[in-house]
Design a protein around this motif. Sequence first.
Motif, PDB file in Angstrom:
ATOM      1  N   GLN A 133       0.793  -1.211   0.000  1.00  0.00           N
ATOM      2  CA  GLN A 133       0.000   0.000   0.000  1.00  0.00           C
ATOM      3  C   GLN A 133       0.831   1.269   0.000  1.00  0.00           C
ATOM      4  O   GLN A 133       0.318   2.338  -0.282  1.00  0.00           O
ATOM      5  N   THR A 134       2.131   1.185   0.285  1.00  0.00           N
ATOM      6  CA  THR A 134       2.947   2.380   0.298  1.00  0.00           C
ATOM      7  C   THR A 134       3.076   2.993  -1.094  1.00  0.00           C
ATOM      8  O   THR A 134       3.447   4.155  -1.218  1.00  0.00           O
ATOM      9  N   ALA A 135       2.792   2.206  -2.145  1.00  0.00           N
ATOM     10  CA  ALA A 135       2.857   2.730  -3.505  1.00  0.00           C
ATOM     11  C   ALA A 135       1.611   3.519  -3.871  1.00  0.00           C
ATOM     12  O   ALA A 135       1.561   4.170  -4.897  1.00  0.00           O
ATOM     13  N   ILE A 136       0.577   3.453  -3.046  1.00  0.00           N
ATOM     14  CA  ILE A 136      -0.672   4.151  -3.310  1.00  0.00           C
ATOM     15  C   ILE A 136      -0.608   5.538  -2.683  1.00  0.00           C
ATOM     16  O   ILE A 136      -0.355   5.681  -1.489  1.00  0.00           O
ATOM     17  N   SER A 137      -0.828   6.545  -3.495  1.00  0.00           N
ATOM     18  CA  SER A 137      -0.778   7.911  -2.984  1.00  0.00           C
ATOM     19  C   SER A 137      -2.160   8.476  -2.703  1.00  0.00           C
ATOM     20  O   SER A 137      -2.308   9.362  -1.869  1.00  0.00           O
ATOM     21  N   GLN A 138      -3.179   7.948  -3.387  1.00  0.00           N
ATOM     22  CA  GLN A 138      -4.531   8.465  -3.229  1.00  0.00           C
ATOM     23  C   GLN A 138      -5.558   7.334  -3.286  1.00  0.00           C
ATOM     24  O   GLN A 138      -5.319   6.280  -3.876  1.00  0.00           O
ATOM     25  N   LEU A 139      -6.704   7.582  -2.644  1.00  0.00           N
ATOM     26  CA  LEU A 139      -7.836   6.672  -2.685  1.00  0.00           C
ATOM     27  C   LEU A 139      -9.065   7.474  -3.089  1.00  0.00           C
ATOM     28  O   LEU A 139      -9.069   8.703  -3.038  1.00  0.00           O
TER      29      LEU A 139
ATOM     30  N   ASP B  13      -7.148  -9.979   9.765  1.00  0.00           N
ATOM     31  CA  ASP B  13      -7.548  -8.598  10.041  1.00  0.00           C
ATOM     32  C   ASP B  13      -8.997  -8.526  10.513  1.00  0.00           C
ATOM     33  O   ASP B  13      -9.320  -7.788  11.450  1.00  0.00           O
ATOM     34  N   ASN B  14      -9.883  -9.278   9.851  1.00  0.00           N
ATOM     35  CA  ASN B  14     -11.296  -9.285  10.251  1.00  0.00           C
ATOM     36  C   ASN B  14     -11.477  -9.883  11.635  1.00  0.00           C
ATOM     37  O   ASN B  14     -12.282  -9.387  12.434  1.00  0.00           O
ATOM     38  N   ILE B  15     -10.729 -10.940  11.926  1.00  0.00           N
ATOM     39  CA  ILE B  15     -10.787 -11.545  13.258  1.00  0.00           C
ATOM     40  C   ILE B  15     -10.356 -10.542  14.311  1.00  0.00           C
ATOM     41  O   ILE B  15     -10.998 -10.392  15.369  1.00  0.00           O
ATOM     42  N   LEU B  16      -9.294  -9.805  14.026  1.00  0.00           N
ATOM     43  CA  LEU B  16      -8.792  -8.804  14.971  1.00  0.00           C
ATOM     44  C   LEU B  16      -9.819  -7.698  15.196  1.00  0.00           C
ATOM     45  O   LEU B  16     -10.033  -7.253  16.329  1.00  0.00           O
TER      46      LEU B  16
ATOM     47  N   TRP C  75       0.079  -3.329   7.170  1.00  0.00           N
ATOM     48  CA  TRP C  75       0.455  -4.628   6.630  1.00  0.00           C
ATOM     49  C   TRP C  75      -0.501  -5.098   5.533  1.00  0.00           C
ATOM     50  O   TRP C  75      -0.284  -6.150   4.936  1.00  0.00           O
ATOM     51  N   VAL C  76      -1.540  -4.308   5.279  1.00  0.00           N
ATOM     52  CA  VAL C  76      -2.538  -4.689   4.277  1.00  0.00           C
ATOM     53  C   VAL C  76      -2.079  -4.216   2.899  1.00  0.00           C
ATOM     54  O   VAL C  76      -1.557  -3.111   2.754  1.00  0.00           O
ATOM     55  N   THR C  77      -2.267  -5.048   1.883  1.00  0.00           N
ATOM     56  CA  THR C  77      -1.911  -4.680   0.516  1.00  0.00           C
ATOM     57  C   THR C  77      -3.164  -4.363  -0.280  1.00  0.00           C
ATOM     58  O   THR C  77      -4.213  -4.982  -0.084  1.00  0.00           O
ATOM     59  N   PHE C  78      -3.056  -3.384  -1.162  1.00  0.00           N
ATOM     60  CA  PHE C  78      -4.181  -2.959  -1.990  1.00  0.00           C
ATOM     61  C   PHE C  78      -3.800  -3.024  -3.466  1.00  0.00           C
ATOM     62  O   PHE C  78      -2.623  -3.086  -3.815  1.00  0.00           O
ATOM     63  N   CYS C  79      -4.815  -2.988  -4.305  1.00  0.00           N
ATOM     64  CA  CYS C  79      -4.583  -2.898  -5.741  1.00  0.00           C
ATOM     65  C   CYS C  79      -4.299  -1.440  -6.114  1.00  0.00           C
ATOM     66  O   CYS C  79      -4.340  -0.546  -5.265  1.00  0.00           O
ATOM     67  N   THR C  80      -3.998  -1.196  -7.380  1.00  0.00           N
ATOM     68  CA  THR C  80      -3.526   0.127  -7.775  1.00  0.00           C
ATOM     69  C   THR C  80      -4.571   1.211  -7.576  1.00  0.00           C
ATOM     70  O   THR C  80      -4.236   2.346  -7.266  1.00  0.00           O
ATOM     71  N   GLU C  81      -5.847   0.891  -7.752  1.00  0.00           N
ATOM     72  CA  GLU C  81      -6.900   1.902  -7.617  1.00  0.00           C
ATOM     73  C   GLU C  81      -7.909   1.414  -6.593  1.00  0.00           C
ATOM     74  O   GLU C  81      -8.614   0.431  -6.826  1.00  0.00           O
ATOM     75  N   LEU C  82      -7.970   2.043  -5.459  1.00  0.00           N
ATOM     76  CA  LEU C  82      -8.862   1.618  -4.385  1.00  0.00           C
ATOM     77  C   LEU C  82     -10.039   2.567  -4.304  1.00  0.00           C
ATOM     78  O   LEU C  82      -9.881   3.746  -3.985  1.00  0.00           O
TER      79      LEU C  82
END
Length: 277
Positions: free
Chosen positions: A6-12, A195-198, A165-172
């Motif tokens: 997700q660090t590569a994502i600058s905007q949502l 993550d959902n369990i937490l 620690w969560v990863t996203f696709c290029t366009e969220l």
Amino acid sequence: MEPHNQTAISQLLLLGLSDDPALQPVIFSLFLSMYLVTILGNLLMMLMVSSDSHLHTPMYFFLCNLSFIDICLSTCTIPRMLMNLQTQNQRITYTGYLSQVCFIVFFAFVEKFLLAVMAYDHYVAICHPMNYTVIMNPCLCVLLVLFCLLISLLIALLHTLMLLWVTFCTELEIPHFFCELAQVIELSCSDSFIDNILIYVSSCIFGGLPLSGIIFSYVHVMSSVLRRPSSEGKFKAFSSCVSHLSVVSLFYGTDFGVYISSAISDSLRESAVASVM
């Protein structure tokens, strides 16, 4: 499409409640009115308590803090939504997204713990009236508020660090008017089971504990009130609890309604509409 960190994502993108341009002015006016009423009502409450020395009691001290947290919680979401509607720009930076998630979780849990503290205050006032001023001394009141802030901050940081620690696709694209934690997890490209369990475990523990404390306090309050011989004394005691019980019912009732709506509906947009409550 390969997922990446997700660090590569600058905007949502916050898609809001509706794509219909005709509904945008209606939604803007509705939320602006709600926000102004929330701010004005809570500011008036805080001003009234601070200006009247007769209201410098533990109950109104907690009420002032609750009003301030209510302002902060609304300010975390609605101004951003209004700005998006006005500018027709649905983008939010990654840093802004993390900040909004952190603040929403923080203020929501502070409000839950403060409601539990206020229930304890009612319990002491009604069940132990002779020792009320000794038990609910200023030092304890401040410590209780600080405890609410500290434990809520730890919960908010836990959820925010989890998102790193969560990863996203290029366009969220988030079909919501704010960065709601569960929906963001659902849209991730990585395995979200842990993550959902937490989320559910922390919600049950840290959300259930304040509610259990409120129920425990009011069971003892009702038992104490019903044992009083005077009907006037019963009415006075019940009337002092009605406003707090109303706030608790609204807060937890709507919160429960949102989760029920999310559970029975497969549409993320319908869940977002339910969150308006």
